[in-house]
Design an enzyme around this catalytic site. Sequence first.
Site, PDB file in Angstrom:
ATOM      1  N   LYS A  49       7.260  15.075  22.152  1.00 14.69           N
ATOM      2  CA  LYS A  49       6.919  16.920  21.603  1.00 14.69           C
ATOM      3  C   LYS A  49       5.812  17.114  22.074  1.00 14.69           C
ATOM      4  O   LYS A  49       5.599  16.404  23.451  1.00 14.69           O
ATOM      5  CB  LYS A  49       5.437  15.637  20.559  1.00 14.69           C
ATOM      6  CG  LYS A  49       4.991  16.027  19.327  1.00 14.69           C
ATOM      7  CD  LYS A  49       6.109  16.602  18.016  1.00 14.69           C
ATOM      8  CE  LYS A  49       5.557  17.503  17.178  1.00 14.69           C
ATOM      9  NZ  LYS A  49       6.034  16.914  16.062  1.00 14.69           N
ATOM     10  N   LYS A 105      13.731  13.710  21.186  1.00 17.48           N
ATOM     11  CA  LYS A 105      14.290  14.604  20.368  1.00 17.48           C
ATOM     12  C   LYS A 105      12.319  15.104  19.486  1.00 17.48           C
ATOM     13  O   LYS A 105      11.880  14.211  19.335  1.00 17.48           O
ATOM     14  CB  LYS A 105      14.937  14.989  19.328  1.00 17.48           C
ATOM     15  CG  LYS A 105      14.956  16.149  18.297  1.00 17.48           C
ATOM     16  CD  LYS A 105      16.261  16.739  19.023  1.00 17.48           C
ATOM     17  CE  LYS A 105      16.262  18.088  17.999  1.00 17.48           C
ATOM     18  NZ  LYS A 105      14.872  19.571  18.184  1.00 17.48           N
TER      19      LYS A 105
HETATM   20  N1  GLU Z   1       8.274  19.364  14.263  1.00 12.88           N
HETATM   21  C1  GLU Z   1       9.483  18.731  13.294  1.00 12.88           C
HETATM   22  C2  GLU Z   1       8.843  16.840  12.768  1.00 12.88           C
HETATM   23  O1  GLU Z   1       7.867  17.072  12.954  1.00 12.88           O
HETATM   24  C3  GLU Z   1      11.141  18.737  13.955  1.00 12.88           C
HETATM   25  C4  GLU Z   1      11.304  18.018  15.260  1.00 12.88           C
HETATM   26  C5  GLU Z   1      13.266  18.459  15.164  1.00 12.88           C
HETATM   27  O2  GLU Z   1      13.307  18.885  14.073  1.00 12.88           O
HETATM   28  O3  GLU Z   1      13.026  18.371  16.378  1.00 12.88           O
HETATM   29  O4  GLU Z   1       9.501  16.776  12.587  1.00 12.88           O
END
Ligand code: GLU
Length: 472
Positions: free
Chosen positions: A107, A71
């Site tokens: 990511k 995620k």
């Molecule tokens: N981009 C956000 C973070 O850096 C959310 C990531 C997500 O919801 O998977 O935590």
Amino acid sequence: MSTNHAYSFFGAVEKSFDKAAVFTNWDPGILQQIKKCNAVYNVHFPVKIGDQVEVIEAFRVQHSHHKTPCKGGIRFSTAVNLDEVMALAALMTYKCAIVNVPFGGAKGGITIDPKKYTVYELEKITRRYTSELIKKNFIGPGTDVPAPDYGTGEREMAWILDTYTTMRPGEIDAAGCVTGKPISQGGVRGRKEATGLGVFYGIREICKMPDIMKKLGLKEGIAGKTVIVQGLGNVGYHAAKFFREAGAKVVCLAEHDGAVYNDAGLNEEEVFQHKKRTGSILNFPGSKNIASSAEALELECDILIPAALENVIDGTNAPNIKAKIIAEAANGPLTPEADEVFIERGILVVPDMYLNAGGVTVSYFEWLKNLSHVRYGRMEKRFTENLNAHIIGQLEELTSKKVSIKEKEFIMHGADEIDLVYSGLEETMITATNEIMDCWKANPNIPDMRTAAYVVAINKVATSYAELGIFP
Ligand code: GLU
């Protein structure tokens, strides 16, 4: 601000990890496995922009498969490179572990300036990127679930979902292939403000701790505290909003082109509307302009919230920071050198990979909603309201007194989706804050809160690996 281009963000994450690993007893091999990125995908694809073909570079890094799906967000920025995406993916692993969200970290990013493209072109780029992820099995509700990050939002998530469902027709859980979607596409209420709200809940919890507040020379509670927020994007905007609503004074808001200051406090929505009208937050009526964002970081305040990009406070400007608490709403805003300065100066740094975990926490709720195919609260809201109405009726009859209309409304109210999401997020942030603080207190040799957070994360991921068994 750092001008050192040789600076490695992933190297900084590894450094913080190593600093914490010495406070654990895990096998060096397990620690090594946790640190590494499990899978890295770097792709180039052509997109027709106007009458020219442009080659776009993009990434998706899956840092850890100790839990699946992986995620993490997708970033659109010219600063996106492999080192950055690897670092952000690693932070996602630790973040999810700390807040007990059962995902591995990942990511993604596309190296573009989204402002340079039309909406149609951005849609083409996003859809092509999604197809590339599908081809390599780097997206799916059970494998890897992207979300918004810097430069992306609901709109991009809707394009990703639509591309996925087009290419994978009939998949019953397809909506769970991405989070941060608009409500109409399976999104969950409360996701947009989740990161900013999580930052608020985390800091509010810390400000309730008498020993910590005493050490920092601050009064308990949020009310009356002065706050500076760097970045008026989704995270910074909502952090400013929740702090202001709780009685804090947001004295300065900073963006890339400068900052505005007012010691009576600023209203983030008014500043945002001013920016929308004029193209900049500068010259906001009643406030003073500050020439640069870097200068704004060094102004007097109780809580400094960097909510933009990484690496904005390093060994050079850390000695000039006047805040007593630094709340890392962004990912990686401080370098390890800055950490050392703040340990020395007794300034509390509340680390990113726990403090900004509100986004991924509510993403988890969204994913669960998608897998269960039902809105939170749908089954029980009316039942609770009817039951509570009955209890109040009985109370009134037995006491021959009337409950006021206002109280009645409050007591009767059955939880809706937004109530449950906020409550789940609040519980998550309070539990995580206390777990980290307990770890820190249990080992006074741990020098700072970031190291304590890493210890908590390492212990959880390592336990998972150890119990998973390593393939012989
Ligand atoms: N981009 C956000 C973070 O850096 C959310 C990531 C997500 O919801 O998977 O935590």
